[in-house]
Design a protein around this motif. Sequence first.
Motif, PDB file in Angstrom:
ATOM      1  N   ASN A  23      28.286 101.448 -11.612  1.00 30.60           N
ATOM      2  CA  ASN A  23      27.908 100.806 -10.352  1.00 30.60           C
ATOM      3  C   ASN A  23      29.144 100.381  -9.570  1.00 30.60           C
ATOM      4  O   ASN A  23      30.068  99.772 -10.119  1.00 30.60           O
ATOM      5  CB  ASN A  23      27.029  99.575 -10.619  1.00 30.60           C
ATOM      6  N   GLY A  24      29.126 100.694  -8.279  1.00 31.52           N
ATOM      7  CA  GLY A  24      30.231 100.301  -7.414  1.00 31.52           C
ATOM      8  C   GLY A  24      31.404 101.242  -7.423  1.00 31.52           C
ATOM      9  O   GLY A  24      32.391 100.992  -6.725  1.00 31.52           O
ATOM     10  N   PHE A  25      31.317 102.327  -8.198  1.00 29.03           N
ATOM     11  CA  PHE A  25      32.422 103.276  -8.302  1.00 29.03           C
ATOM     12  C   PHE A  25      32.095 104.581  -7.575  1.00 29.03           C
ATOM     13  O   PHE A  25      30.924 104.959  -7.444  1.00 29.03           O
ATOM     14  CB  PHE A  25      32.729 103.585  -9.769  1.00 29.03           C
ATOM     15  N   ILE A  26      33.129 105.260  -7.119  1.00 27.40           N
ATOM     16  CA  ILE A  26      32.985 106.566  -6.494  1.00 27.40           C
ATOM     17  C   ILE A  26      33.068 107.634  -7.585  1.00 27.40           C
ATOM     18  O   ILE A  26      34.019 107.639  -8.369  1.00 27.40           O
ATOM     19  CB  ILE A  26      34.085 106.807  -5.448  1.00 27.40           C
ATOM     20  N   PRO A  27      32.097 108.543  -7.674  1.00 34.40           N
ATOM     21  CA  PRO A  27      32.128 109.553  -8.735  1.00 34.40           C
ATOM     22  C   PRO A  27      33.183 110.625  -8.472  1.00 34.40           C
ATOM     23  O   PRO A  27      33.316 111.142  -7.368  1.00 34.40           O
ATOM     24  CB  PRO A  27      30.714 110.158  -8.672  1.00 34.40           C
ATOM     25  N   ILE A  28      33.935 110.954  -9.535  1.00 37.88           N
ATOM     26  CA  ILE A  28      34.929 112.027  -9.490  1.00 37.88           C
ATOM     27  C   ILE A  28      34.683 112.937 -10.688  1.00 37.88           C
ATOM     28  O   ILE A  28      34.694 112.480 -11.838  1.00 37.88           O
ATOM     29  CB  ILE A  28      36.371 111.473  -9.554  1.00 37.88           C
ATOM     30  N   ASN A  29      34.457 114.227 -10.411  1.00 35.70           N
ATOM     31  CA  ASN A  29      34.272 115.174 -11.512  1.00 35.70           C
ATOM     32  C   ASN A  29      35.240 116.349 -11.371  1.00 35.70           C
ATOM     33  O   ASN A  29      36.122 116.334 -10.501  1.00 35.70           O
ATOM     34  CB  ASN A  29      32.819 115.655 -11.578  1.00 35.70           C
ATOM     35  N   SER A  30      35.081 117.346 -12.201  1.00 41.14           N
ATOM     36  CA  SER A  30      36.051 118.443 -12.263  1.00 41.14           C
ATOM     37  C   SER A  30      36.031 119.343 -11.033  1.00 41.14           C
ATOM     38  O   SER A  30      36.915 120.182 -10.868  1.00 41.14           O
ATOM     39  CB  SER A  30      35.795 119.293 -13.515  1.00 41.14           C
ATOM     40  N   THR A  31      35.042 119.173 -10.158  1.00 37.22           N
ATOM     41  CA  THR A  31      34.986 119.981  -8.932  1.00 37.22           C
ATOM     42  C   THR A  31      35.348 119.170  -7.688  1.00 37.22           C
ATOM     43  O   THR A  31      35.170 119.643  -6.557  1.00 37.22           O
ATOM     44  CB  THR A  31      33.587 120.590  -8.741  1.00 37.22           C
ATOM     45  N   SER A  32      35.855 117.961  -7.890  1.00 39.50           N
ATOM     46  CA  SER A  32      36.179 117.071  -6.758  1.00 39.50           C
ATOM     47  C   SER A  32      37.528 117.438  -6.145  1.00 39.50           C
ATOM     48  O   SER A  32      38.534 116.751  -6.321  1.00 39.50           O
ATOM     49  CB  SER A  32      36.186 115.605  -7.213  1.00 39.50           C
ATOM     50  N   LYS A  33      37.549 118.532  -5.405  1.00 42.47           N
ATOM     51  CA  LYS A  33      38.767 118.996  -4.759  1.00 42.47           C
ATOM     52  C   LYS A  33      39.065 118.122  -3.543  1.00 42.47           C
ATOM     53  O   LYS A  33      38.151 117.676  -2.847  1.00 42.47           O
ATOM     54  CB  LYS A  33      38.637 120.460  -4.329  1.00 42.47           C
ATOM     55  N   PHE A  34      40.351 117.885  -3.282  1.00 40.61           N
ATOM     56  CA  PHE A  34      40.729 116.999  -2.172  1.00 40.61           C
ATOM     57  C   PHE A  34      40.190 117.532  -0.851  1.00 40.61           C
ATOM     58  O   PHE A  34      40.313 118.715  -0.532  1.00 40.61           O
ATOM     59  CB  PHE A  34      42.247 116.848  -2.075  1.00 40.61           C
ATOM     60  N   ASP A  35      39.589 116.631  -0.097  1.00 44.46           N
ATOM     61  CA  ASP A  35      39.047 116.945   1.219  1.00 44.46           C
ATOM     62  C   ASP A  35      39.534 115.866   2.174  1.00 44.46           C
ATOM     63  O   ASP A  35      39.249 114.685   1.986  1.00 44.46           O
ATOM     64  CB  ASP A  35      37.516 116.958   1.165  1.00 44.46           C
ATOM     65  N   ARG A  36      40.285 116.262   3.186  1.00 47.57           N
ATOM     66  CA  ARG A  36      40.846 115.291   4.120  1.00 47.57           C
ATOM     67  C   ARG A  36      39.749 114.477   4.813  1.00 47.57           C
ATOM     68  O   ARG A  36      39.944 113.300   5.127  1.00 47.57           O
ATOM     69  CB  ARG A  36      41.703 116.033   5.146  1.00 47.57           C
ATOM     70  N   LYS A  37      38.575 115.076   5.018  1.00 47.07           N
ATOM     71  CA  LYS A  37      37.483 114.355   5.676  1.00 47.07           C
ATOM     72  C   LYS A  37      36.968 113.225   4.804  1.00 47.07           C
ATOM     73  O   LYS A  37      36.597 112.159   5.301  1.00 47.07           O
ATOM     74  CB  LYS A  37      36.344 115.324   6.015  1.00 47.07           C
ATOM     75  N   ILE A  38      36.916 113.470   3.506  1.00 46.74           N
ATOM     76  CA  ILE A  38      36.468 112.431   2.571  1.00 46.74           C
ATOM     77  C   ILE A  38      37.620 111.487   2.235  1.00 46.74           C
ATOM     78  O   ILE A  38      37.448 110.278   2.147  1.00 46.74           O
ATOM     79  CB  ILE A  38      35.899 113.061   1.283  1.00 46.74           C
ATOM     80  N   GLY A  39      38.803 112.074   2.045  1.00 50.56           N
ATOM     81  CA  GLY A  39      39.990 111.251   1.845  1.00 50.56           C
ATOM     82  C   GLY A  39      40.449 111.112   0.412  1.00 50.56           C
ATOM     83  O   GLY A  39      41.340 110.314   0.125  1.00 50.56           O
TER      84      GLY A  39
END
Length: 440
Positions: free
Chosen positions: A34-50
Amino acid sequence: MKNWISLLTVLFCATIFAQQTTFKFDFGGSRVENGFIPINSTSKFDRKIGYGFMDISGLKSVDNGGNALTGDFITSDKPFYFSVAIPEGNYDITLNLGDSKGTSETTVRVENRRLMLNDIKTKKGEIIEKQITVHVKDSIIRNQNGAQIGIVKLKPRERKYLHWDNLLTIEFNDKAPKVCSVIIQPNKIAKTIYLTGDSTVVDAQYEPWASWGQMLPYFFVPNEVVIANYAESGETLKAFEDRHRIDKIWNKIRKGDYLFIQFGHNDQKAGNSTKSGYRKRLKEWISKARELGAIPVLVTSMNRRVFDENNKIVNTLDDFPVAMREIAKEENVDLIDLNALSKTLFEAMGPEKAKKAFVHYPANAYPNQPAALADDTHFNTYGAYELAKCVVKSIVDQNLSLKKYISKNYKSFNPNQPDDIEKFHWPESVFMESLKPDGN
Protein backbone atom coordinates in the motif's frame (compact mmCIF):
# COMPACT_ATOMS: atom_id res chain seq x y z
CA MET A 1 -9.33 -4.70 -8.42
CA LYS A 2 -5.82 -4.33 -6.98
CA ASN A 3 -4.28 -4.10 -10.47
CA TRP A 4 -6.78 -1.38 -11.39
CA ILE A 5 -5.85 0.57 -8.27
CA SER A 6 -2.16 0.16 -9.16
CA LEU A 7 -2.84 1.54 -12.64
CA LEU A 8 -4.63 4.54 -11.18
CA THR A 9 -1.67 5.06 -8.85
CA VAL A 10 0.74 5.12 -11.79
CA LEU A 11 -1.44 7.54 -13.77
CA PHE A 12 -1.80 9.81 -10.77
CA CYS A 13 1.96 9.79 -10.20
CA ALA A 14 2.55 10.69 -13.85
CA THR A 15 0.46 13.86 -13.52
CA ILE A 16 2.28 15.18 -10.46
CA PHE A 17 5.74 13.77 -11.15
CA ALA A 18 7.38 17.03 -12.13
CA GLN A 19 6.78 18.45 -8.65
CA GLN A 20 7.20 15.27 -6.64
CA THR A 21 10.33 14.69 -4.57
CA THR A 22 9.27 11.68 -2.47
CA PHE A 23 8.75 8.25 -4.04
CA LYS A 24 8.07 4.75 -2.83
CA PHE A 25 8.77 1.97 -5.33
CA ASP A 26 7.90 -1.67 -4.69
CA PHE A 27 10.19 -3.84 -6.85
CA GLY A 28 8.98 -7.33 -7.75
CA GLY A 29 5.87 -8.98 -9.09
CA SER A 30 2.18 -8.10 -9.18
CA ARG A 31 1.70 -7.79 -5.41
CA VAL A 32 2.19 -4.19 -4.28
CA GLU A 33 2.57 -2.70 -0.82
CA ASN A 34 0.00 0.00 0.00
CA GLY A 35 1.22 3.45 -0.93
CA PHE A 36 3.97 2.15 -3.21
CA ILE A 37 4.41 2.42 -6.97
CA PRO A 38 4.70 -1.05 -8.59
CA ILE A 39 7.92 -1.81 -10.49
CA ASN A 40 8.36 -5.09 -12.35
CA SER A 41 10.72 -6.55 -14.94
CA THR A 42 8.91 -4.80 -17.81
CA SER A 43 8.96 -1.31 -16.24
CA LYS A 44 11.06 0.39 -18.91
CA PHE A 45 11.84 4.08 -18.35
CA ASP A 46 9.21 6.37 -19.83
CA ARG A 47 9.78 10.11 -19.71
CA LYS A 48 6.01 10.69 -19.54
CA ILE A 49 5.73 8.60 -16.39
CA GLY A 50 9.11 9.69 -15.07
CA TYR A 51 10.65 6.45 -13.87
CA GLY A 52 11.72 2.97 -14.94
CA PHE A 53 14.67 0.84 -15.96
CA MET A 54 17.15 2.03 -18.57
CA ASP A 55 17.22 -1.46 -20.10
CA ILE A 56 14.77 -4.23 -19.23
CA SER A 57 16.59 -7.05 -21.04
CA GLY A 58 17.68 -9.70 -18.55
CA LEU A 59 15.51 -8.41 -15.72
CA LYS A 60 13.61 -10.95 -13.63
CA SER A 61 10.68 -10.45 -11.26
CA VAL A 62 10.73 -13.02 -8.46
CA ASP A 63 7.84 -13.44 -6.00
CA ASN A 64 8.37 -15.70 -2.99
CA GLY A 65 5.02 -14.88 -1.39
CA GLY A 66 4.57 -13.50 2.10
CA ASN A 67 5.20 -9.83 2.77
CA ALA A 68 4.11 -7.71 -0.21
CA LEU A 69 7.14 -5.40 0.05
CA THR A 70 9.97 -7.78 0.92
CA GLY A 71 8.63 -11.09 -0.42
CA ASP A 72 9.43 -10.23 -4.02
CA PHE A 73 12.30 -8.50 -5.83
CA ILE A 74 13.92 -7.57 -9.13
CA THR A 75 17.20 -9.21 -10.11
CA SER A 76 19.41 -9.70 -13.17
CA ASP A 77 22.56 -11.48 -14.28
CA LYS A 78 24.00 -8.15 -15.43
CA PRO A 79 24.07 -4.59 -14.03
CA PHE A 80 20.71 -2.83 -14.21
CA TYR A 81 19.82 0.84 -13.94
CA PHE A 82 16.72 2.46 -12.46
CA SER A 83 16.08 6.14 -13.25
CA VAL A 84 13.70 8.69 -11.71
CA ALA A 85 12.95 12.20 -12.98
CA ILE A 86 13.44 14.35 -9.92
CA PRO A 87 14.35 17.99 -9.17
CA GLU A 88 17.95 18.74 -8.24
CA GLY A 89 18.80 18.49 -4.56
CA ASN A 90 19.97 16.09 -1.87
CA TYR A 91 18.04 12.88 -1.30
CA ASP A 92 18.05 9.98 1.13
CA ILE A 93 17.44 6.65 -0.60
CA THR A 94 16.32 3.69 1.50
CA LEU A 95 16.84 0.27 -0.09
CA ASN A 96 15.52 -3.12 0.93
CA LEU A 97 17.93 -5.74 -0.39
CA GLY A 98 17.79 -9.52 -0.13
CA ASP A 99 15.80 -12.66 -0.86
CA SER A 100 13.28 -14.20 1.54
CA LYS A 101 14.18 -17.65 0.19
CA GLY A 102 17.78 -17.22 -0.90
CA THR A 103 20.99 -15.19 -0.63
CA SER A 104 22.01 -11.99 -2.39
CA GLU A 105 25.07 -9.89 -3.19
CA THR A 106 24.59 -6.29 -4.29
CA THR A 107 26.78 -3.28 -5.06
CA VAL A 108 25.05 0.06 -5.49
CA ARG A 109 26.36 3.04 -7.41
CA VAL A 110 24.55 6.17 -8.58
CA GLU A 111 24.76 8.51 -11.56
CA ASN A 112 28.26 8.20 -13.11
CA ARG A 113 29.43 5.15 -11.14
CA ARG A 114 29.49 7.01 -7.81
CA LEU A 115 30.18 4.31 -5.21
CA MET A 116 27.57 4.12 -2.43
CA LEU A 117 27.28 0.49 -1.21
CA ASN A 118 29.93 -2.14 -1.85
CA ASP A 119 29.37 -5.90 -1.90
CA ILE A 120 26.35 -6.05 0.43
CA LYS A 121 25.71 -9.75 1.13
CA THR A 122 22.61 -11.20 2.73
CA LYS A 123 22.17 -14.65 4.21
CA LYS A 124 19.44 -16.98 3.05
CA GLY A 125 16.06 -15.47 3.91
CA GLU A 126 17.58 -12.19 5.10
CA ILE A 127 16.27 -8.77 4.00
CA ILE A 128 18.35 -5.77 5.04
CA GLU A 129 17.64 -2.06 4.87
CA LYS A 130 20.41 0.25 3.69
CA GLN A 131 20.41 3.99 3.25
CA ILE A 132 22.47 6.23 0.98
CA THR A 133 22.41 10.00 0.45
CA VAL A 134 22.76 11.34 -3.07
CA HIS A 135 23.22 14.75 -4.67
CA VAL A 136 21.25 15.26 -7.88
CA LYS A 137 22.19 18.20 -10.09
CA ASP A 138 21.29 19.88 -13.35
CA SER A 139 23.03 22.56 -15.40
CA ILE A 140 20.57 25.40 -14.69
CA ILE A 141 21.54 28.29 -12.40
CA ARG A 142 18.42 29.68 -10.71
CA ASN A 143 17.46 32.63 -8.56
CA GLN A 144 15.58 32.31 -5.28
CA ASN A 145 12.27 32.17 -7.15
CA GLY A 146 13.44 29.27 -9.31
CA ALA A 147 13.81 31.31 -12.50
CA GLN A 148 16.82 30.59 -14.72
CA ILE A 149 19.57 33.20 -14.47
CA GLY A 150 22.41 31.21 -16.03
CA ILE A 151 23.62 27.84 -17.21
CA VAL A 152 26.69 25.65 -16.93
CA LYS A 153 28.38 25.39 -20.33
CA LEU A 154 28.66 21.64 -20.74
CA LYS A 155 31.16 20.00 -23.06
CA PRO A 156 29.72 17.76 -25.81
CA ARG A 157 30.95 14.63 -24.02
CA GLU A 158 29.11 15.66 -20.85
CA ARG A 159 25.75 15.60 -22.60
CA LYS A 160 25.89 11.79 -22.48
CA TYR A 161 26.69 11.69 -18.78
CA LEU A 162 24.19 10.34 -16.27
CA HIS A 163 24.69 13.24 -13.88
CA TRP A 164 23.52 16.16 -16.04
CA ASP A 165 20.42 14.47 -17.48
CA ASN A 166 17.75 15.67 -15.00
CA LEU A 167 17.40 12.15 -13.67
CA LEU A 168 18.53 10.22 -10.63
CA THR A 169 19.96 6.92 -11.86
CA ILE A 170 20.75 4.04 -9.51
CA GLU A 171 23.02 1.21 -10.67
CA PHE A 172 22.47 -2.24 -9.14
CA ASN A 173 25.42 -4.53 -9.75
CA ASP A 174 27.31 -7.59 -8.46
CA LYS A 175 26.92 -11.38 -8.50
CA ALA A 176 23.30 -11.56 -7.27
CA PRO A 177 21.70 -8.12 -6.87
CA LYS A 178 18.18 -8.44 -5.47
CA VAL A 179 16.17 -5.28 -4.88
CA CYS A 180 12.84 -5.36 -3.00
CA SER A 181 12.11 -1.66 -2.69
CA VAL A 182 13.44 1.87 -3.20
CA ILE A 183 12.24 4.85 -1.16
CA ILE A 184 13.43 8.36 -2.09
CA GLN A 185 13.02 11.34 0.23
CA PRO A 186 14.52 14.86 0.24
CA ASN A 187 17.32 15.52 2.68
CA LYS A 188 17.39 19.15 3.84
CA ILE A 189 19.93 18.80 6.65
CA ALA A 190 22.99 17.03 5.22
CA LYS A 191 26.18 19.02 4.88
CA THR A 192 27.20 19.08 1.23
CA ILE A 193 30.82 18.60 0.17
CA TYR A 194 31.21 20.27 -3.23
CA LEU A 195 34.12 18.86 -5.23
CA THR A 196 35.86 20.99 -7.85
CA GLY A 197 38.68 19.77 -10.03
CA ASP A 198 39.66 17.94 -13.19
CA SER A 199 39.65 14.38 -14.58
CA THR A 200 41.36 13.05 -11.46
CA VAL A 201 38.35 14.18 -9.39
CA VAL A 202 35.39 13.85 -11.80
CA ASP A 203 32.71 11.16 -11.62
CA ALA A 204 33.94 9.18 -14.64
CA GLN A 205 31.13 7.35 -16.43
CA TYR A 206 33.15 4.84 -18.42
CA GLU A 207 35.21 1.82 -17.44
CA PRO A 208 38.14 1.56 -16.95
CA TRP A 209 38.56 5.26 -16.01
CA ALA A 210 37.88 6.50 -12.49
CA SER A 211 38.73 9.21 -9.99
CA TRP A 212 38.92 9.60 -6.23
CA GLY A 213 35.87 11.90 -6.24
CA GLN A 214 33.46 9.13 -7.22
CA MET A 215 34.80 6.81 -4.51
CA LEU A 216 34.52 9.38 -1.71
CA PRO A 217 30.77 8.94 -0.89
CA TYR A 218 31.43 5.38 0.23
CA PHE A 219 33.46 6.63 3.19
CA PHE A 220 30.94 9.11 4.62
CA VAL A 221 27.92 8.56 6.87
CA PRO A 222 24.67 8.96 4.91
CA ASN A 223 21.97 11.39 6.10
CA GLU A 224 24.60 13.71 7.54
CA VAL A 225 26.93 14.31 4.56
CA VAL A 226 26.49 14.17 0.80
CA ILE A 227 29.13 14.46 -1.93
CA ALA A 228 28.34 16.84 -4.82
CA ASN A 229 30.94 16.29 -7.52
CA TYR A 230 31.12 19.19 -10.01
CA ALA A 231 34.60 18.36 -11.35
CA GLU A 232 35.12 17.79 -15.06
CA SER A 233 38.02 16.49 -17.12
CA GLY A 234 40.33 19.03 -18.73
CA GLU A 235 39.34 21.90 -16.44
CA THR A 236 41.59 24.61 -15.08
CA LEU A 237 40.63 27.13 -12.41
CA LYS A 238 39.96 29.68 -15.14
CA ALA A 239 37.91 27.26 -17.30
CA PHE A 240 35.87 26.31 -14.24
CA GLU A 241 34.95 29.95 -13.94
CA ASP A 242 34.45 30.55 -17.67
CA ARG A 243 32.01 27.62 -17.97
CA HIS A 244 30.09 28.85 -14.91
CA ARG A 245 30.69 25.65 -12.96
CA ILE A 246 31.80 27.63 -9.93
CA ASP A 247 28.82 29.99 -10.36
CA LYS A 248 26.53 26.97 -10.09
CA ILE A 249 28.20 26.06 -6.79
CA TRP A 250 28.06 29.64 -5.45
CA ASN A 251 24.36 29.54 -6.27
CA LYS A 252 23.78 26.39 -4.20
CA ILE A 253 26.39 26.25 -1.43
CA ARG A 254 25.12 26.99 2.06
CA LYS A 255 26.48 27.79 5.49
CA GLY A 256 28.28 24.78 6.92
CA ASP A 257 28.91 23.15 3.52
CA TYR A 258 32.40 22.39 2.25
CA LEU A 259 34.24 23.34 -0.93
CA PHE A 260 37.10 21.01 -1.97
CA ILE A 261 39.44 22.58 -4.53
CA GLN A 262 41.96 20.51 -6.51
CA PHE A 263 43.53 22.02 -9.64
CA GLY A 264 47.01 21.90 -11.13
CA HIS A 265 47.36 19.27 -13.85
CA ASN A 266 45.63 21.24 -16.58
CA ASP A 267 46.60 24.67 -15.28
CA GLN A 268 50.16 23.53 -15.85
CA LYS A 269 49.39 21.96 -19.21
CA ALA A 270 47.71 25.15 -20.44
CA GLY A 271 51.05 26.89 -20.11
CA ASN A 272 50.05 28.81 -17.01
CA SER A 273 52.29 29.42 -14.04
CA THR A 274 51.25 29.74 -10.44
CA LYS A 275 51.69 33.50 -10.85
CA SER A 276 49.38 33.85 -13.86
CA GLY A 277 46.07 33.86 -12.04
CA TYR A 278 46.29 30.54 -10.16
CA ARG A 279 47.06 32.03 -6.76
CA LYS A 280 44.69 34.95 -7.30
CA ARG A 281 41.76 32.69 -8.21
CA LEU A 282 42.40 30.29 -5.34
CA LYS A 283 42.33 33.16 -2.88
CA GLU A 284 39.17 34.57 -4.46
CA TRP A 285 37.43 31.19 -4.17
CA ILE A 286 38.52 30.84 -0.55
CA SER A 287 37.20 34.32 0.24
CA LYS A 288 33.89 33.71 -1.57
CA ALA A 289 33.31 30.37 0.17
CA ARG A 290 33.88 31.95 3.55
CA GLU A 291 31.63 34.88 2.66
CA LEU A 292 28.84 32.35 2.01
CA GLY A 293 29.52 30.56 5.29
CA ALA A 294 31.11 27.51 3.67
CA ILE A 295 34.41 25.85 4.59
CA PRO A 296 37.10 25.74 1.88
CA VAL A 297 39.51 22.81 1.77
CA LEU A 298 42.52 22.75 -0.58
CA VAL A 299 43.69 19.47 -2.13
CA THR A 300 47.09 19.29 -3.82
CA SER A 301 47.15 17.46 -7.17
CA MET A 302 48.35 13.86 -7.02
CA ASN A 303 51.50 12.81 -8.82
CA ARG A 304 51.69 11.19 -12.23
CA ARG A 305 53.28 7.77 -12.62
CA VAL A 306 56.74 9.05 -13.49
CA PHE A 307 59.70 7.44 -11.71
CA ASP A 308 63.42 8.17 -11.74
CA GLU A 309 66.21 5.59 -11.90
CA ASN A 310 65.96 5.11 -8.12
CA ASN A 311 62.25 4.26 -8.29
CA LYS A 312 61.30 7.60 -6.77
CA ILE A 313 58.43 9.69 -8.05
CA VAL A 314 59.46 12.65 -10.18
CA ASN A 315 57.58 15.90 -9.64
CA THR A 316 55.91 16.74 -12.96
CA LEU A 317 53.63 19.45 -11.57
CA ASP A 318 56.14 22.31 -11.35
CA ASP A 319 55.38 24.47 -8.30
CA PHE A 320 51.60 24.05 -8.28
CA PRO A 321 51.51 21.81 -5.18
CA VAL A 322 53.95 24.16 -3.42
CA ALA A 323 51.78 27.16 -4.28
CA MET A 324 48.69 25.46 -2.87
CA ARG A 325 50.51 24.57 0.36
CA GLU A 326 51.67 28.16 0.72
CA ILE A 327 48.18 29.56 0.12
CA ALA A 328 46.74 27.14 2.70
CA LYS A 329 49.13 28.61 5.27
CA GLU A 330 48.58 32.20 4.19
CA GLU A 331 44.80 31.88 4.28
CA ASN A 332 44.64 29.46 7.25
CA VAL A 333 42.78 26.88 5.17
CA ASP A 334 42.68 23.13 5.75
CA LEU A 335 44.93 21.27 3.31
CA ILE A 336 44.75 17.68 2.11
CA ASP A 337 48.22 17.02 0.69
CA LEU A 338 47.29 14.38 -1.86
CA ASN A 339 50.46 15.19 -3.74
CA ALA A 340 52.60 13.98 -0.82
CA LEU A 341 50.33 11.03 -0.02
CA SER A 342 50.27 9.85 -3.64
CA LYS A 343 54.07 10.01 -3.78
CA THR A 344 54.22 7.67 -0.80
CA LEU A 345 51.53 5.42 -2.28
CA PHE A 346 53.08 5.10 -5.75
CA GLU A 347 56.60 4.59 -4.45
CA ALA A 348 55.32 1.83 -2.19
CA MET A 349 53.83 0.20 -5.27
CA GLY A 350 56.91 0.71 -7.43
CA PRO A 351 57.00 1.50 -11.17
CA GLU A 352 55.47 -1.78 -12.40
CA LYS A 353 52.86 -2.42 -9.72
CA ALA A 354 51.79 1.23 -9.94
CA LYS A 355 50.55 0.50 -13.45
CA LYS A 356 47.81 -1.53 -11.77
CA ALA A 357 46.45 1.75 -10.32
CA PHE A 358 46.48 3.59 -13.65
CA VAL A 359 44.80 2.96 -16.98
CA HIS A 360 47.36 0.47 -18.35
CA TYR A 361 45.70 -2.31 -20.31
CA PRO A 362 46.68 -4.41 -23.33
CA ALA A 363 44.79 -4.10 -26.60
CA ASN A 364 41.27 -5.57 -26.59
CA ALA A 365 41.02 -5.63 -22.80
CA TYR A 366 37.74 -3.75 -23.29
CA PRO A 367 35.23 -3.63 -26.16
CA ASN A 368 36.20 -1.40 -29.09
CA GLN A 369 39.73 -0.98 -27.76
CA PRO A 370 42.07 -2.07 -30.59
CA ALA A 371 45.14 -0.32 -29.16
CA ALA A 372 46.83 -0.71 -25.79
CA LEU A 373 46.03 1.87 -23.10
CA ALA A 374 49.01 3.35 -21.26
CA ASP A 375 48.02 6.45 -19.30
CA ASP A 376 50.22 7.66 -16.43
CA THR A 377 47.85 10.44 -15.30
CA HIS A 378 44.42 8.84 -15.12
CA PHE A 379 43.41 6.10 -12.72
CA ASN A 380 41.39 2.94 -12.89
CA THR A 381 38.90 2.07 -10.18
CA TYR A 382 41.52 0.50 -7.90
CA GLY A 383 43.81 3.52 -8.11
CA ALA A 384 40.91 5.91 -7.57
CA TYR A 385 39.80 3.94 -4.50
CA GLU A 386 43.31 4.06 -3.00
CA LEU A 387 43.52 7.83 -3.57
CA ALA A 388 40.11 8.33 -1.96
CA LYS A 389 41.41 6.49 1.08
CA CYS A 390 44.38 8.87 1.11
CA VAL A 391 41.96 11.82 1.18
CA VAL A 392 40.00 10.28 4.05
CA LYS A 393 43.19 9.40 5.90
CA SER A 394 44.25 13.05 5.78
CA ILE A 395 40.88 14.15 7.17
CA VAL A 396 41.15 11.66 10.02
CA ASP A 397 44.84 12.17 10.81
CA GLN A 398 44.51 15.96 10.90
CA ASN A 399 41.32 15.74 12.95
CA LEU A 400 39.52 18.01 10.50
CA SER A 401 35.91 18.93 11.22
CA LEU A 402 34.71 16.35 8.68
CA LYS A 403 36.27 13.53 10.69
CA LYS A 404 33.09 12.96 12.71
CA TYR A 405 31.23 12.10 9.49
CA ILE A 406 33.62 9.36 8.32
CA SER A 407 31.80 6.02 8.19
CA LYS A 408 32.86 2.60 9.42
CA ASN A 409 33.69 1.70 5.82
CA TYR A 410 36.98 3.45 6.41
CA LYS A 411 39.45 1.47 8.40
CA SER A 412 42.96 2.74 9.04
CA PHE A 413 45.00 3.15 5.85
CA ASN A 414 48.74 3.30 5.33
CA PRO A 415 49.86 4.46 1.86
CA ASN A 416 53.14 2.69 2.52
CA GLN A 417 51.11 -0.52 2.43
CA PRO A 418 48.61 -0.28 -0.44
CA ASP A 419 45.62 -2.59 -0.51
CA ASP A 420 46.05 -5.85 -2.37
CA ILE A 421 44.57 -5.29 -5.83
CA GLU A 422 43.54 -8.95 -5.97
CA LYS A 423 41.18 -8.29 -3.05
CA PHE A 424 39.75 -5.10 -4.54
CA HIS A 425 36.04 -5.51 -5.28
CA TRP A 426 34.61 -3.68 -8.29
CA PRO A 427 32.04 -5.40 -10.52
CA GLU A 428 32.28 -3.44 -13.75
CA SER A 429 29.47 -1.30 -15.13
CA VAL A 430 28.09 -1.73 -18.64
CA PHE A 431 29.49 1.62 -19.81
CA MET A 432 32.95 1.30 -21.33
CA GLU A 433 35.07 3.59 -23.50
CA SER A 434 38.72 3.61 -24.57
CA LEU A 435 38.78 7.36 -25.29
CA LYS A 436 40.85 9.06 -22.58
CA PRO A 437 39.41 11.96 -20.57
CA ASP A 438 40.33 15.53 -21.42
CA GLY A 439 43.49 16.81 -19.79
CA ASN A 440 46.71 15.12 -18.81
